[in-house]
Design an enzyme around this catalytic site. Structure first.
Site, PDB file in Angstrom:
ATOM      1  N   TYR A  93       5.490  -1.521  11.461  1.00  0.00           N
ATOM      2  CA  TYR A  93       4.135  -2.045  11.293  1.00  0.00           C
ATOM      3  C   TYR A  93       3.377  -1.175  10.298  1.00  0.00           C
ATOM      4  O   TYR A  93       3.322   0.041  10.428  1.00  0.00           O
ATOM      5  CB  TYR A  93       3.437  -2.057  12.657  1.00  0.00           C
ATOM      6  N   CYS A  94       2.794  -1.813   9.274  1.00  0.00           N
ATOM      7  CA  CYS A  94       1.970  -1.135   8.275  1.00  0.00           C
ATOM      8  C   CYS A  94       2.785  -0.029   7.595  1.00  0.00           C
ATOM      9  O   CYS A  94       3.862  -0.290   7.078  1.00  0.00           O
ATOM     10  CB  CYS A  94       0.695  -0.605   8.941  1.00  0.00           C
ATOM     11  N   LEU A  95       2.305   1.219   7.596  1.00  0.00           N
ATOM     12  CA  LEU A  95       3.059   2.308   6.980  1.00  0.00           C
ATOM     13  C   LEU A  95       4.420   2.470   7.632  1.00  0.00           C
ATOM     14  O   LEU A  95       5.389   2.867   6.974  1.00  0.00           O
ATOM     15  CB  LEU A  95       2.286   3.622   7.101  1.00  0.00           C
TER      16      LEU A  95
END
Length: 599
Positions: A336-338
């Protein structure tokens, strides 16, 4: 390793110590001891500028002003527009002053759909209608003045437009008692009580700021009590992560376990909020064996943690632990995300090295190509990154307040000025929910890792262009051949969905792409039954002709409801047979563990 200098008693001695202390991680521009003076000077200046590089802003405005001076036609258009706006506003104001409120004059300008500052009917009464229309006309004129200037670089145009918008948002008539009819009426109705309560709210925010806590970080959503409550145990830990294994809630589970790699910029429990909003609980109740990486909140002594450390200690050691604990030869992994960017790096490394323990990769709002990273690029150029590195060099990390401020500016109307209007002028209590409480629970970013992240990914786009190194050797996203499920969110200001969509071009595998309504966080937290949710989904093989993002959006069918069941159906087909749940070590500490509770 020496502690960062603090300027109190014996300040000169500590300054000298900082000057002579060796740097363990040097960039080329820091190759001599005298460059420390530049770092210390920039770090000191950052305290006054909110960590915004004066040189970056000066360059942007100089570029804009110079090219505007070289564009007589643009200046003529702006002058003509100013006179027309002035005339329209004058006539509108006179008409409004002469008419009653039951027959309002036609508006000079209509607010943008997302601008709700003047939506209350009280703004239709004179003189507030004239005030709001004058502000909107001025805002429109400044947008025209800062865009479309011939020869102006796109980055500098974006910076100038953004900063001018921030100034105008700050000066909007909705922010002041004397020019806001809604606040004036509330003051009359409450006998000034709203202003007294607003002053108390402001004082409480100030106390929290001094104490180092974020507004909204109260006891309404306590980690381990109200959020992050899915039962589980910490089954592995190292100096960077704790690995949580969640207790099964079904008699049988899918043979292939699922590992989540969340972003380390925030706490992991956005994926395990209150039970009705928990993706972890949703999956556990459907029979998945779920593991979660919980990142340490780094301090100054962790300044030398690198991107490679995050890959090795964060992803690879987690995969080693999951396969060892469950005996499964392969796992499904979610980033998720980074965390999704890091998982992509790890997956490409594993593919390069012949490690086939990944059965599938799911990426939630995660970028692997940073050529078009959205409005976050406003804060990222060589000048700004160098300035930010000096700030991080002094303290050893990027502070939570420094990150939160940048994200709030991207949505300043909603996250700054609307909040101040409601709480400081109207005296309303802050409306809390589990997602807002999580959003206030940020983490720090180690100096070395964040510098590498900004330079190698954002500035140089090394991952997408094949220059990113792991273990000293380059990796390629094209080496990833396991199925990929990528999720983008329509109004994402952190990882724009068109940027996330580029996984199609960079990978050499079958990609299922899903575009859901909502933003970076609220779009991902989308449990079944949540109102006003919709999504589009389509699978694209590497053998099919390429398709651009806009064509994809226009041609793929819409579906109402949460996207979680669609992803779970995809995941189910890659999770194997149902078997007896794997055992959990009895002597391990209970979830959520210690790292997530670190201040």
């Amino acid at each position: 390793m020496r502690d960062k200098p603090s300027f109190g008693q014996h300040g000169f001695e500590r300054l000298a110590s900082a000057w002579l202390a060796p740097l363990t991680y040097d960039y080329p521009e820091r190759s001599n001891e005298f460059s420390r003076l530049d770092l210390m000077s920039d770090a000191w200046l950052g305290r006054l500028t909110g960590n915004i590089s004066p040189a970056a802003l000066t360059n942007a405005y100089a570029d804009w002003l110079m090219h505007l001076a070289l564009s007589p036609s643009k200046r003529a258009v702006l002058l003509e527009k100013a006179w027309k706006n002035c005339w329209r506003w004058t006539m509108y104001s006179l008409n409004c002053a002469c008419k009653d409120d039951q027959s309002p004059s036609a508006l000079c300008i209509t607010p943008l759909p997302q601008d709700r500052r003047f939506s209350d009917p009280a703004w239709q009464a004179w003189p507030f209608n004239a005030i709001s229309q004058g502000f909107l006309l001025q805002q429109q004129w400044w947008h025209r003045a800062t865009t479309g200037v011939r020869g102006l670089s796109q980055h500098h145009e974006d910076v100038v437009t953004f900063t001018v918008r921030q100034i105008l948002d700050m000066l909007a008539p909705s922010n002041f008692l004397l020019t806001n009819p809604v606040v004036q009426q509330a003051t009359l109705d409450n006998g000034g009580g709203n202003l007294i309560q607003g002053w108390l709210n402001a004082a409480a925010d100030w106390r929290r700021s001094v104490a180092g806590s974020q507004p909204g970080s109260d006891d309404k959503f306590v980690v381990g009590k109200d959020v992050a409550v899915t039962p589980g145990k910490v089954v592995f830990h190292n100096k960077l992560i704790e690995l949580i294994q969640y207790s099964p809630s079904t008699k049988t589970t899918y043979a292939r376990p699922l590992l989540f790699v969340p972003a380390w910029i925030m706490k992991y429990y956005i994926l395990d909020l209150s039970p009705q909003n928990s993706l972890v609980k949703y999956l556990v109740d459907l029979g998945y064996t779920v593991f979660m990486v919980s990142w340490k909140n780094p301090h100054a002594e962790d300044r030398e943690l690198s991107m490679e450390d995050y890959r090795r200690l964060g992803v690879m050691e987690a995969i080693d632990a999951v396969t060892a604990l469950t005996g499964a030869p392969q796992i499904n992994a979610v980033g998720y995300c980074l965390g999704g960017t890091l998982l992509s790096i790890a997956a490409a490394t594993m593919a390069r090295d012949g490690d086939d323990r990944l059965a599938s990769v799911s990426l939630f709002a995660a970028q692997v190509d940073f050529q078009e990273p959205g409005e976050l690029s406003l804060f990222i150029d060589e000048s700004q990154v160098s300035f930010l590195e000096a700030v991080m060099w002094e303290q050893g990390y990027l502070d939570t307040k420094q990150m939160a401020g940048a994200f709030q500016l991207l949505r300043s109307n909603d996250l700054i000025w609307s909040r101040r209007l409601n709480q400081y002028l109207l005296g309303l209590p802050e409306q809390q929910n589990d997602l807002m409480a999580w959003n206030a629970d940020a983490t720090r970013m180690p100096y070395r890792m964040h510098s590498e992240y900004l330079r190698q990914l954002f500035l140089h786009n090394d991952l997408a262009e094949g220059r990113y190194l792991t273990d000293g050797k380059p990796i390629s996203l094209g080496d990833i051949h396991v199925p990929v499920f990528a999720v983008g969110t329509v109004t994402d200001h952190v990882a724009p969905w068109r940027s996330v969509f580029k996984i199609h071009r960079l990978s050499d595998t079958k990609v299922t792409f899903l575009l859901t309504s909502g933003g970076h966080n609220a779009g991902v937290v989308s449990p079944p039954g949540h109102p006003h949710r919709s999504y589009q989904i389509a699978t694209h093989s590497d053998r099919e002709p390429a398709i651009d993002a806009d064509t994809w959006q226009q041609t793929v069918a819409h579906h109402e409801g949460s996207w979680w069941p669609a992803w779970e159906a995809w995941l189910r087909g890659r999770s194997g047979k149902r078997v007896a749940p794997p055992s959990m070590p009895a002597h391990k500490s209970a979830a959520p563990g210690k790292y997530v509770l670190q201040p």
